[in-house]
Design an enzyme around this catalytic site. Structure first.
Site, short mmCIF file in Angstrom:
data_model
loop_
_atom_site.label_atom_id
_atom_site.label_comp_id
_atom_site.label_asym_id
_atom_site.label_seq_id
_atom_site.Cartn_x
_atom_site.Cartn_y
_atom_site.Cartn_z
N TYR A 148 -27.55 2.31 2.15
CA TYR A 148 -27.67 0.96 1.61
C TYR A 148 -26.28 0.37 1.38
O TYR A 148 -26.00 -0.79 1.74
CB TYR A 148 -28.46 0.98 0.30
CG TYR A 148 -28.54 -0.35 -0.41
CD1 TYR A 148 -29.42 -1.34 0.02
CD2 TYR A 148 -27.74 -0.62 -1.52
CE1 TYR A 148 -29.51 -2.56 -0.64
CE2 TYR A 148 -27.83 -1.83 -2.19
CZ TYR A 148 -28.71 -2.80 -1.74
OH TYR A 148 -28.78 -4.01 -2.40
N LYS A 152 -24.67 -3.04 3.12
CA LYS A 152 -24.14 -4.17 2.36
C LYS A 152 -22.66 -4.40 2.65
O LYS A 152 -22.19 -5.54 2.63
CB LYS A 152 -24.37 -3.95 0.86
CG LYS A 152 -25.82 -4.09 0.44
CD LYS A 152 -26.36 -5.49 0.73
CE LYS A 152 -27.77 -5.69 0.21
NZ LYS A 152 -28.26 -7.07 0.45
#
Length: 247
Positions: A148, A152
């Site tokens: 994740y 990002k």
């Protein structure tokens, strides 16, 4: 840009930060909001007010055909808010396979890229703006959310490139950095957590002020960001101790 009378499209509008974006846009006098979600039945609570400015839009940001259809239907958009996100909260090594990592990249990186490409010609008519919901994990790697964090970080790099490419047509591009927020996704991270309203308020204020940069949303995020700027090695070292839980 001014929000009053603007036409917005919010992805992932059915809950969390996306839903608060919709509510606050309405309060600020937006002319129309396309509320987008993969399953439009999940928008019932968002639409229950009966506000005629709300238009439900089926949209899976990982589906090229649905992205193209959305750009065709919502061809009056002046504000694109790429809010939809996905997080598996697992380690790069501890994850059973790469499926979640690929989905994180599809939703968190390729989704905003595809939507922005599709709507760039629409936004060129008015200048308009793009808001990409990112994370402080765009700057800091967290092993318990390893892939994740990587998605990002890719999203932040993309946002900066989009800002440069879209400058000639007068499109404002904001990337929103926030720490853990009180949402279904953020609940998997430790307290204290930001309120979605704080994130959205800071974002919309920056948008209306004309900021064309990253927005550090929320007091808690600003404190973490200041610590990171002062000593990034120290902050990153602390985050590296937060490892995925072994079952």
């Amino acid at each position: 840009m001014k929000i009053e009378n603007a036409v917005a499209l919010v992805t992932g509008a059915n809950r969390g930060i996306g839903r608060i974006f919709v509510e606050e846009l309405l309060k600020r006098g937006v002319g129309k909001v396309y509320v987008a979600a993969r399953d439009t039945t999940s928008l019932c609570d968002v639409l229950k007010s009966g506000d005629r400015r709300l238009v439900a839009l089926p949209l899976d940001v990982t589906d090229p055909d649905q992205v193209a259809a959305a750009a065709s239907v919502a061809n009056d958009v002046t504000l694109l808010i790429n809010n939809a996100g996905y997080a598996a909260f697992d380690g790069a090594i501890s994850a059973a396979d790469l499926d979640d990592a690929r989905m994180e990249m599809e939703v968190n990186y390729f989704g905003p890229l595809a939507l922005t490409r599709a709507f760039a010609p629409v936004l060129a008519k008015t200048g308009g703006a793009v808001v990409n919901m990112l994370s402080m994990l765009s700057l800091i790697s967290l092993p318990m959310a390893a892939t994740y964090s990587a998605s990002k970080a890719a999203g932040l790099s993309l946002t900066r490139s989009l800002r440069g490419e879209l400058a000639a047509q007068g499109t404002q591009v904001i990337g929103v950095l926030a720490v853990q927020t009180e949402t279904a996704m953020g609940a998997k991270l430790p307290e204290p957590r930001l309120s979605p309203l704080e994130v959205v308020t800071d974002t919309l204020n920056a948008l209306e002020t004309g900021i064309n940069d990253e927005v550090i949303a929320g007091a808690q995020t600003r404190a973490v960001h200041q610590a990171f700027v002062a000593d990034p090695v120290k902050v990153q070292a602390m985050m590296l101790t937060r490892l995925p839980q072994r079952v």
